[in-house]
Design an enzyme around this catalytic site. Structure first.
Site, PDB file in Angstrom:
ATOM      1  N   GLU A   1       1.853 -11.781   5.596  1.00 36.87           N
ATOM      2  CA  GLU A   1       0.859 -11.072   6.416  1.00 36.87           C
ATOM      3  C   GLU A   1       1.323 -11.217   7.857  1.00 36.87           C
ATOM      4  O   GLU A   1       1.196 -12.292   8.462  1.00 36.87           O
ATOM      5  CB  GLU A   1      -0.532 -11.688   6.231  1.00 36.87           C
ATOM      6  CG  GLU A   1      -1.056 -11.669   4.795  1.00 36.87           C
ATOM      7  CD  GLU A   1      -1.726 -10.361   4.416  1.00 36.87           C
ATOM      8  OE1 GLU A   1      -1.630  -9.395   5.216  1.00 36.87           O
ATOM      9  OE2 GLU A   1      -2.345 -10.300   3.334  1.00 36.87           O
TER      10      GLU A   1
ATOM     11  N   HIS B   1       2.764  -7.112   4.332  1.00 37.41           N
ATOM     12  CA  HIS B   1       1.374  -6.690   4.535  1.00 37.41           C
ATOM     13  C   HIS B   1       0.911  -7.020   5.945  1.00 37.41           C
ATOM     14  O   HIS B   1       1.587  -7.731   6.694  1.00 37.41           O
ATOM     15  CB  HIS B   1       0.453  -7.394   3.528  1.00 37.41           C
ATOM     16  CG  HIS B   1       0.594  -6.888   2.130  1.00 37.41           C
ATOM     17  ND1 HIS B   1      -0.298  -6.016   1.552  1.00 37.41           N
ATOM     18  CD2 HIS B   1       1.545  -7.127   1.185  1.00 37.41           C
ATOM     19  CE1 HIS B   1       0.086  -5.738   0.312  1.00 37.41           C
ATOM     20  NE2 HIS B   1       1.219  -6.402   0.070  1.00 37.41           N
TER      21      HIS B   1
ATOM     22  N   GLU C   1      -2.366   0.304   7.742  1.00 40.90           N
ATOM     23  CA  GLU C   1      -1.481  -0.759   7.276  1.00 40.90           C
ATOM     24  C   GLU C   1      -0.265  -0.201   6.549  1.00 40.90           C
ATOM     25  O   GLU C   1       0.857  -0.686   6.719  1.00 40.90           O
ATOM     26  CB  GLU C   1      -2.251  -1.714   6.357  1.00 40.90           C
ATOM     27  CG  GLU C   1      -1.414  -2.874   5.849  1.00 40.90           C
ATOM     28  CD  GLU C   1      -2.180  -3.806   4.922  1.00 40.90           C
ATOM     29  OE1 GLU C   1      -1.586  -4.819   4.491  1.00 40.90           O
ATOM     30  OE2 GLU C   1      -3.358  -3.515   4.619  1.00 40.90           O
TER      31      GLU C   1
ATOM     32  N   HIS D   1       0.839  -1.202   0.000  1.00 43.80           N
ATOM     33  CA  HIS D   1       0.000   0.000   0.000  1.00 43.80           C
ATOM     34  C   HIS D   1       0.878   1.258   0.000  1.00 43.80           C
ATOM     35  O   HIS D   1       2.019   1.209  -0.419  1.00 43.80           O
ATOM     36  CB  HIS D   1      -0.989  -0.039   1.162  1.00 43.80           C
ATOM     37  CG  HIS D   1      -1.760  -1.333   1.208  1.00 43.80           C
ATOM     38  ND1 HIS D   1      -2.792  -1.616   0.341  1.00 43.80           N
ATOM     39  CD2 HIS D   1      -1.583  -2.457   1.970  1.00 43.80           C
ATOM     40  CE1 HIS D   1      -3.252  -2.837   0.580  1.00 43.80           C
ATOM     41  NE2 HIS D   1      -2.530  -3.372   1.551  1.00 43.80           N
TER      42      HIS D   1
END
Length: 359
Positions: free
Chosen positions: A315, A251, A189, A174
């Site tokens: 993640e 992430h 995030e 992101h």
């Protein structure tokens, strides 16, 4: 007085004639009147080729082509003096494998067609030519662009143990206009992924690796108002253009249930090493973070599919879980995750080398 009136009438007549001439010239300007594309696979060589055809209402010299690697790999055709005809769109989706999109852009009186690509093409990978009009067959004048995708592997992989001398691409997920997931207290995030990525970069560089970052600040990699494909393609292009040995996208997970928790890693098995990289990262992240093991799993995520080197997406924890959000905001936990990613990479290069190290 009559002379003045005659002069004014003559002046107005000249103005009307000039306007009519301009309008007529504009109507006669060369226009793109249609855009078509199709993919053909050679039955003998297995090579796939995309053909992009522009239908024009008049002849044109063969356009000049220029290849660029930024902000995305692209090939641009110059179409000076050409206009877009009625019904022709500003952009077109292409096959997504050989080429992503074709976008018309105007600069003054000139037009350019930019074809965005998954990777940089070489001079021998494309060809631009024109075809004359064929009145009997009902075919207009055409500009043709052929782009070939070789059936050969995109890269040859060869690994040795250790981090020294390795080129590692780190992708903080992101950024910029895309905040990613939000935690219950508002933690973004994009901020966590960048913090962990920068810590990872520092450790890798101390270990002798060269680190390629898709971003080092809070920004969009492609640029503002990019589509998802443009943004993700820009990230893979950074790694592919640098010929990185490994790619890690960082992430934080999120789910509608606030109780969901744990760490997971993902890979797309385009080489025999992608799963190995994800397994090594997952093991070290679990050891460092002590979170629930959600496994190393296959996935079709763009950034791990379109990078040509072994790639994994991690993640770290669930930002939607209050407890794990607090951890993700903690510099101590961020440092643990960065250390784990580096240890996972070191483990991967050692195992890859031990398995033969070549594909």
């Amino acid at each position: 007085m009559r002379r003045i009136v005659r002069f004014l009438c003559l002046f107005l007549l000249l103005l009307c004639f000039s306007a009519a001439s301009v309008a007529e010239a504009a109507s006669q300007a060369t226009q793109v009147q249609g855009v078509k594309s199709h993919v053909h696979t050679d039955a003998v060589t297995g090579a796939a080729k995309l053909r992009l055809v522009l239908d024009l209402n008049g002849p044109l010299t063969v356009p000049e082509a220029a290849v660029s690697a930024a902000p995305l790999p692209n090939l641009t055709l110059s179409l000076p003096g050409v206009k877009l005809g009625k019904g022709v769109k500003a952009s077109y989706q292409l096959d997504g494998k050989i080429a992503n999109t074709a976008v018309f852009k105007r600069s003054g009186s000139d037009l350019a067609l930019t074809v965005n690509l998954p990777g940089v093409v070489q001079a021998g990978d494309y060809k631009v030519f024109t075809l004359p009009a064929d009145d009997k067959a009902g075919r207009p004048f055409r500009v043709v662009l052929d782009i070939q995708l070789s059936s050969a592997p995109l890269t040859k992989l060869k690994f040795s143990a250790g981090l020294k001398g390795k080129v590692v691409a780190i992708d903080p997920g992101h950024g910029g206009s895309d905040s990613g997931a939000l935690g219950p207290s508002g933690l973004k995030e994009k901020d966590v992924t960048l913090a962990v990525a920068m810590r990872t970069k520092a450790i890798l560089e101390k270990s002798g690796a060269r680190v390629i970052m898709t971003r080092m600040t809070d920004k969009d990699v492609f640029g503002p108002n990019a589509s998802n494909v443009e943004e993700l393609s820009a990230r893979t292009a950074v790694a592919n253009n640098a010929k990185a040995d490994a790619f890690v996208s960082i992430h934080n997970d999120s789910f509608s249930s606030a109780t969901a928790s744990g760490t997971s890693s993902f890979y797309y098995e385009k080489t025999k090493y992608d799963g190995m990289l994800a397994d090594c990262l997952q093991e070290q992240l679990l050891n460092a973070g002590g979170r629930n093991d959600r496994g190393a799993n296959t996935a079709n995520f763009y950034v791990i599919k379109r990078t040509v080197m072994p790639a994994a997406l991690v993640e770290l924890a669930f930002i939607s879980n209050s407890e794990e959000e607090r951890l993700l905001a903690s510099p101590t936990f961020q440092q643990k995750m960065a250390n784990a990613i580096v240890m996972g990479l070191d483990s991967f290069f050692r195992k890859a080398a031990a398995s033969g190290g070549v594909q």
